[in-house]
Design an enzyme around this catalytic site. Structure first.
Site, PDB file in Angstrom:
ATOM      1  N   SER A 185      26.043 -14.762 -32.188  1.00  0.00           N
ATOM      2  CA  SER A 185      26.666 -13.922 -33.198  1.00  0.00           C
ATOM      3  C   SER A 185      28.143 -13.647 -32.882  1.00  0.00           C
ATOM      4  O   SER A 185      28.922 -14.588 -32.777  1.00  0.00           O
ATOM      5  CB  SER A 185      25.855 -12.636 -33.330  1.00  0.00           C
ATOM      6  OG  SER A 185      26.350 -11.856 -34.369  1.00  0.00           O
TER       7      SER A 185
ATOM      8  N   HIS B 125      18.431 -13.172 -37.480  1.00  0.00           N
ATOM      9  CA  HIS B 125      19.612 -13.100 -36.610  1.00  0.00           C
ATOM     10  C   HIS B 125      19.273 -12.854 -35.147  1.00  0.00           C
ATOM     11  O   HIS B 125      19.927 -13.390 -34.255  1.00  0.00           O
ATOM     12  CB  HIS B 125      20.522 -11.983 -37.129  1.00  0.00           C
ATOM     13  CG  HIS B 125      21.918 -12.057 -36.616  1.00  0.00           C
ATOM     14  ND1 HIS B 125      22.775 -13.088 -36.917  1.00  0.00           N
ATOM     15  CD2 HIS B 125      22.626 -11.226 -35.809  1.00  0.00           C
ATOM     16  CE1 HIS B 125      23.946 -12.893 -36.324  1.00  0.00           C
ATOM     17  NE2 HIS B 125      23.888 -11.771 -35.640  1.00  0.00           N
TER      18      HIS B 125
END
Ligand SMILES: *[C@@H]1O[C@H](CO)[C@@H](O)[C@H](O)[C@H]1NC(C)=O
Ligand SMILES: *[C@@H]1O[C@H](CO)[C@@H](O)[C@H](O)[C@H]1NC(C)=O
Length: 393
Positions: free
Chosen positions: A166, A371
């Site tokens: 990320s 995620h």
């Protein structure tokens, strides 16, 4: 009745007046929710060294090292408001332990502003607001190169491989575009849930982003520059109630902010939630969140926007310059999940058209992959790590 009590407590959280309730509740997180990185490493079979790395601008960051028989070092870097812990809290199933068991020389970094990055040669994180005057830009331009140079110097190697998650990828794109000489030091960059462009977000994330500038101003006006701190009335409260099953798993799941990353409850079981909330959030700056928010609103991957006058001062232009992904010439592997609410496949497709040296692109088979499944999904050892090991070799 029960629902009434729960909604009362929920209101208390939202209004941040939950301190009295919090004082009554004991924090009874499971052991792995309380141990730090070093202690978890030892528990899962590896001794961990703690290294202090000092950046050019004076931040002192703790970097964790698990020595391996293989020579080439691997640098692992976390996402926003996160810490090195995220890569080890799954214990035997975690990336760090898997790499260490396979004999890799593993180095796990921390960004300024998280709980392992709160020291500075001059500034006091608790007293000097200037300490918090940074965004992902400084993490990319100062923190990562300081850690990479430290590793190369310590090991005597010329190159290393990196894995980012990320914002841990965003900051590496920032580094490689602003200081392209670091392309020579990174042999391969494995980008998990890559984030550069944020043009395709859906509600509620995109809705929250619309309120971002207003929220940022409100925080600034009350002098809050440190956000998502590891300890606060809110996080303590969530830790207390969720470690004691006061709320259902579903409510704790929501309280922990999972609507922001995409739902995938099958890889994130109730017992693990209690470990997770012991480690997340780890803290970052208000300015960092603002920078990410600017990506969303401007639909650009660019430097911090100080407004027309500030931009003229900082950059000599009215608008901030783009980060130039054409300059990221090192080998890059991109791995994405279709249910990821932040790193959207469509946005990674934009990166794909620009990055000059993509050696691997993979969309996770399971459409529910979100995620944080890249860092804490309970089957990573079977569904994700084989790709990573293949790439590293
Ligand atoms: C982790 O915990 C150990 C044992 O309590 C302590 O000695 C060490 O300083 C801690 N490490 C960090 C980085 O906080
Ligand atoms: C993956 O991890 C799970 C949970 O720790 C374990 O039961 C399983 O045996 C592991 N599988 C492999 C292939 O390592």
């Amino acid at each position: 009745m029960e629902i009434a009590i729960k909604s009362l407590i929920l209101c208390a959280i939202l209004l941040n007046i939950c301190i009295p309730t919090n004082a009554i509740l004991r924090n009874s997180l499971p052991e792995d929710g309380k141990l730090n990185f070093t202690e978890l490493g030892v528990k899962y079979g590896h001794s961990v060294e703690e290294h202090d790395v000092i950046t050019e601008d004076g931040y002192i960051l703790t970097m964790f090292h698990i020595k391996g028989k293989r020579r080439k070092p691997i640098f692992v870097f976390h996402g926003i408001a996160d810490t090195a812990d995220i890569f080890i809290i799954r214990g035997k199933t975690s990336l760090v332990i898997a790499l260490a068991n396979a004999g890799y020389d593993v180095w796990v970094g921390n960004a300024r502003g998280n709980k392992y990055g709160r020291r500075h040669v001059k500034l006091d994180a608790d007293k000097d607001l200037n300490f918090w005057d940074f965004s992902l830009h400084e993490i990319g331009v100062y923190d990562i190169p300081a850690m990479i140079d430290y590793i190369l110097q310590h090991t005597g190697e010329k190159k290393l491989q990196t894995i980012g998650h990320s914002q841990g990828t965003t900051t590496q794109y920032v580094l490689l575009s602003k200081r392209p000489e670091y392309n020579e030091k990174i042999e391969l960059f494995i980008s998990l849930a890559p984030v550069a462009f944020l043009t395709d977000l859906s509600p509620p994330v995109s809705t929250i982003a619309q309120f971002g500038p207003t929220l940022a101003e409100a925080f600034k006006s009350i002098g809050v520059e440190h956000v998502f701190p590891e300890k606060s009335p809110v996080t303590n409260f969530v830790r207390s109630v969720c470690s004691q099953d006061v709320f259902s798993y579903e409510i704790c799941f929501l309280l922990s902010g999972f609507y922001l990353v995409g739902f995938d409850t099958k890889r994130f079981e109730p017992e693990f939630l209690k470990v997770f909330i012991g480690h997340y959030p780890g803290g970052t700056s208000r300015k960092n969140l603002m920078h990410v928010n600017q990506f969303v609103l401007s639909k650009r991957f660019c430097e911090f926007d100080y407004g027309p006058n500030g931009n003229l001062d900082h950059y000599g232009y009215l608008v901030p310059p783009d980060y130039n992904l054409y300059k990221v010439t090192t080998k890059v592997a991109l791995i994405v999940g279709e249910n990821d609410a932040l790193s959207k496949v469509k946005d990674v497709e934009i990166q794909r058209t620009i990055l000059p040296n993509i050696v691997y692109y993979h969309v996770m088979e399971d459409k529910d992959w979100n995620h944080i499944d890249f860092t804490v999904g309970n089957d990573m050892n079977v569904t994700l790590f084989p790709f990573i090991f293949k790439l590293l070799d």
